[in-house]
Design an enzyme around this catalytic site. Structure first.
Site, PDB file in Angstrom:
ATOM      1  CG  ASN A 114      -1.836   1.157   1.307  1.00  0.00           C
ATOM      2  OD1 ASN A 114      -1.795   2.055   0.464  1.00  0.00           O
ATOM      3  ND2 ASN A 114      -2.690   1.171   2.319  1.00  0.00           N
ATOM      4  CE  LYS A 138      -0.090   2.699   6.243  1.00  0.00           C
ATOM      5  NZ  LYS A 138      -1.497   2.880   6.376  1.00  0.00           N
ATOM      6  NE  ARG A 173      -6.257   1.999  -0.064  1.00  0.00           N
ATOM      7  CZ  ARG A 173      -6.104   3.260   0.342  1.00  0.00           C
ATOM      8  NH1 ARG A 173      -4.932   3.711   0.705  1.00  0.00           N
ATOM      9  NH2 ARG A 173      -7.139   4.058   0.411  1.00  0.00           N
ATOM     10  CG  HIS A 186     -12.806   4.059   3.306  1.00  0.00           C
ATOM     11  ND1 HIS A 186     -13.570   5.047   3.903  1.00  0.00           N
ATOM     12  CD2 HIS A 186     -11.527   4.354   3.590  1.00  0.00           C
ATOM     13  CE1 HIS A 186     -12.783   5.910   4.507  1.00  0.00           C
ATOM     14  NE2 HIS A 186     -11.521   5.516   4.328  1.00  0.00           N
ATOM     15  CG  HIS A 212     -14.014   2.544   7.052  1.00  0.00           C
ATOM     16  ND1 HIS A 212     -13.206   1.456   6.786  1.00  0.00           N
ATOM     17  CD2 HIS A 212     -13.173   3.580   7.292  1.00  0.00           C
ATOM     18  CE1 HIS A 212     -11.926   1.829   6.873  1.00  0.00           C
ATOM     19  NE2 HIS A 212     -11.884   3.116   7.161  1.00  0.00           N
ATOM     20  N   GLY A 214     -12.980   5.937  10.713  1.00  0.00           N
ATOM     21  CA  GLY A 214     -11.582   6.122  11.111  1.00  0.00           C
ATOM     22  C   GLY A 214     -11.283   7.606  11.017  1.00  0.00           C
ATOM     23  NE  ARG A 268     -10.484  13.311   2.861  1.00  0.00           N
ATOM     24  CZ  ARG A 268     -10.160  12.038   3.079  1.00  0.00           C
ATOM     25  NH1 ARG A 268     -10.970  11.229   3.735  1.00  0.00           N
ATOM     26  NH2 ARG A 268      -9.016  11.570   2.619  1.00  0.00           N
ATOM     27  CG  ASP A 304      -6.366  11.024  17.737  1.00  0.00           C
ATOM     28  OD1 ASP A 304      -5.420  10.352  17.285  1.00  0.00           O
ATOM     29  OD2 ASP A 304      -7.202  10.572  18.556  1.00  0.00           O
ATOM     30  CG  ASN A 316     -10.198   0.947  19.049  1.00  0.00           C
ATOM     31  OD1 ASN A 316      -9.889  -0.073  19.652  1.00  0.00           O
ATOM     32  ND2 ASN A 316      -9.642   1.291  17.896  1.00  0.00           N
ATOM     33  CD  GLU A 374      -8.714  -0.599   4.297  1.00  0.00           C
ATOM     34  OE1 GLU A 374      -8.803   0.040   3.249  1.00  0.00           O
ATOM     35  OE2 GLU A 374      -8.457  -0.075   5.402  1.00  0.00           O
TER      36      GLU A 374
HETATM   37  P1  ADP Z   1      -7.202   5.886   9.185  1.00  0.00           P
HETATM   38  O1  ADP Z   1      -6.856   4.481   8.741  1.00  0.00           O
HETATM   39  O2  ADP Z   1      -8.340   6.507   8.433  1.00  0.00           O
HETATM   40  O3  ADP Z   1      -6.031   6.805   9.328  1.00  0.00           O
HETATM   41  P2  ADP Z   1      -8.017   4.619  11.679  1.00  0.00           P
HETATM   42  O4  ADP Z   1      -9.034   3.669  11.185  1.00  0.00           O
HETATM   43  O5  ADP Z   1      -6.721   4.093  12.160  1.00  0.00           O
HETATM   44  O6  ADP Z   1      -7.779   5.794  10.655  1.00  0.00           O
HETATM   45  O7  ADP Z   1      -8.695   5.476  12.873  1.00  0.00           O
HETATM   46  C1  ADP Z   1      -7.991   6.478  13.510  1.00  0.00           C
HETATM   47  C2  ADP Z   1      -8.932   7.196  14.436  1.00  0.00           C
HETATM   48  O8  ADP Z   1      -9.455   6.273  15.396  1.00  0.00           O
HETATM   49  C3  ADP Z   1      -8.228   8.305  15.222  1.00  0.00           C
HETATM   50  O9  ADP Z   1      -8.926   9.519  15.114  1.00  0.00           O
HETATM   51  C4  ADP Z   1      -8.300   7.790  16.651  1.00  0.00           C
HETATM   52  O10 ADP Z   1      -8.442   8.824  17.570  1.00  0.00           O
HETATM   53  C5  ADP Z   1      -9.537   6.927  16.634  1.00  0.00           C
HETATM   54  N1  ADP Z   1      -9.533   6.036  17.798  1.00  0.00           N
HETATM   55  C6  ADP Z   1      -8.688   5.033  18.071  1.00  0.00           C
HETATM   56  N2  ADP Z   1      -8.977   4.508  19.296  1.00  0.00           N
HETATM   57  C7  ADP Z   1     -10.018   5.204  19.795  1.00  0.00           C
HETATM   58  C8  ADP Z   1     -10.789   5.164  21.001  1.00  0.00           C
HETATM   59  N3  ADP Z   1     -10.536   4.289  21.953  1.00  0.00           N
HETATM   60  N4  ADP Z   1     -11.773   6.062  21.162  1.00  0.00           N
HETATM   61  C9  ADP Z   1     -12.042   6.956  20.201  1.00  0.00           C
HETATM   62  N5  ADP Z   1     -11.366   7.039  19.053  1.00  0.00           N
HETATM   63  C10 ADP Z   1     -10.373   6.191  18.843  1.00  0.00           C
END
Ligand code: ADP
Length: 397
Positions: free
Chosen positions: A7, A14, A91, A180, A208, A210, A241, A283, A335, A384
């Site tokens: 990727n 990665k 990817r 995605h 999804h 993230g 975004r 974050d 999470n 993925e």
């Molecule tokens: P991407 O692949 O799009 O960069 P991820 O799927 O790794 O993102 O998700 C990252 C996001 O998940 C971050 O904003 C992080 O704060 C959030 N995150 C991870 N753990 C937790 C948690 N316990 N509570 C809330 N948000 C979380």
């Protein structure tokens, strides 16, 4: 059978080497700062210390060479020779209208990736560099392109057309594509399998969530709608975004602040979302902490984020005339039990009931709805890389 999954970003690469006999990860790693000073490769092998290589990587060719060396290293490596790698899965972000299915890379596929540099200017050039670096470093091996837009290409015309003059669709391919896709394909498949649903008719919504976020709706594993559009900017409120926005906002900011359209698009992509509203961070954990400490804008950002996710679930339930399962995935979805619960609180009218004890879980396949919930709600971690490896195996076996 061992499959290497790649990727590539513009300055990063990665990788994962996956043993397809049991789908386990043999090694994974990351090359950072490709093309800039301070390049570094970090490889992780289960049960071993991290292996770090600090060596210049002026381009993706050197990065692939270092990946091969790290995998073959007599002390830190995991294979005797790259001959053990059966094929390489990549990817690739944008396949335009040409590809909805993964495919073995040939000159035509590379041309399609090049043709769509306009729609994915950061990703497609990097993805092509990764493919060409593998062709140079491991000649004769099959490379497979797995498109991030692939899953979304199944959506019907009524879902993909923008209501702008049709000639722009015809001339430039301006339509909704969705991104995605690999994650949505994987998780919707898992929802059917793990939830014991009918593979032919199951109506599934995948959230999804993230840093980037999107929602998809699929019937029998076939995507019928997805929230990202021509680019990943459309849809949910994300880390940085804006998601859906009245296009007039762009003109208004341009006029008020003397900015160009490009400037404002950068703001919408990089400085908006929960970062923009909260002013705290992109974050979600930081924003959650600030909200808990009484920061109003942080709370407003999270409320708006959850509200938008719930609105998409409502819209997609209407689009499918029902829903059997809702699955949460990616960093926030896997999470953050509070986000899952708050989204589901909007869905009482669907008969959704969350089991708080079951929802108190992170990162593993779990049904988080109560036994008498009309819709199964699940936490299903995305993978993925494994999805890409499975596609690569399927096409090259
Ligand atoms: P991407 O692949 O799009 O960069 P991820 O799927 O790794 O993102 O998700 C990252 C996001 O998940 C971050 O904003 C992080 O704060 C959030 N995150 C991870 N753990 C937790 C948690 N316990 N509570 C809330 N948000 C979380």
């Amino acid at each position: 059978m061992k499959i290497l999954v790649i990727n590539c970003g513009s300055s990063s690469l990665k990788y994962q080497l996956i043993d397809m006999d049991d789908e386990s990860v043999i090694a994974k790693g990351l090359c950072e700062r490709i093309g800039i000073e301070g390049s570094v490769l970090t490889q992780t092998v289960p049960g071993r210390d991290k292996y770090v290589v600090e060596q210049p990587m002026p381009s993706h060719n050197e990065a692939i060479r270092l990946v091969m060396d790290a995998l073959e290293d007599s002390v830190h490596g995991v294979i005797k020779s790259t001959d053990e790698i059966s094929a390489i899965g990549h990817r690739v972000v944008h396949g335009g209208t040409s590809f909805s299915e993964s495919c073995i890379v040939d000159e035509n596929v590379k041309q399609v990736i090049r043709d769509r540099f306009d729609l994915a200017p950061l990703h497609n050039p990097a993805n092509l560099m990764g493919i060409e670096a593998c062709e140079a470093g491991m000649p004769g091996k099959k490379n497979v392109a797995v498109w991030d837009t692939g899953f979304g290409m199944a959506i019907p015309e009524k879902a993909y057309l923008y209501a702008i003059p049709y000639e722009y669709y015809e001339k430039y391919g301006i339509r909704r594509y969705g991104f995605h896709g690999t994650s949505h394909m994987f998780v919707s498949g898992e929802a059917i399998r793990f939830g014991g649903l009918d593979p032919k008719t199951a109506k599934v919504i995948v959230c999804h969530l993230g840093n980037g976020g999107s929602v998809s709706a699929s019937i029998g594993g076939k995507c019928v709608d997805t929230s990202m559009g021509l680019t990943p900017l459309e849809g949910l409120i994300m880390g940085t975004r804006s998601g859906d926005i009245d296009a007039s906002v762009v003109q208004f900011i341009c006029n008020k602040e003397g900015k160009s359209v490009d400037d404002v698009l950068t703001i919408l992509n990089k400085k908006s979302g929960v970062l923009g509203i909260s002013g705290v961070s992109s974050d979600f954990r930081d924003v959650g902490t600030a909200a808990a400490e009484g920061n109003h804008r942080a709370q407003a950002a999270l409320d708006a984020f959850v509200y938008r996710v719930a609105k998409y679930i409502g819209a997609y339930t209407a689009a499918m005339n029902g829903v059997d399962a809702i699955a949460f995935t990616a960093g926030v979805g896997e999470n953050d039990k509070d986000t899952r619960k708050k989204v589901c609180e909007y869905l009482g009218y669907l008969g959704v009931k969350i089991d708080d004890a079951a929802n108190d879980v992170r990162g593993k396949n779990t049904i988080i709805s109560a036994p008498d919930s009309k819709v199964k709600v699940m936490l299903l971690p995305t993978n993925e890389e494994l999805a890409i490896a499975r596609e690569t195996k399927r096409l090259t076996e």
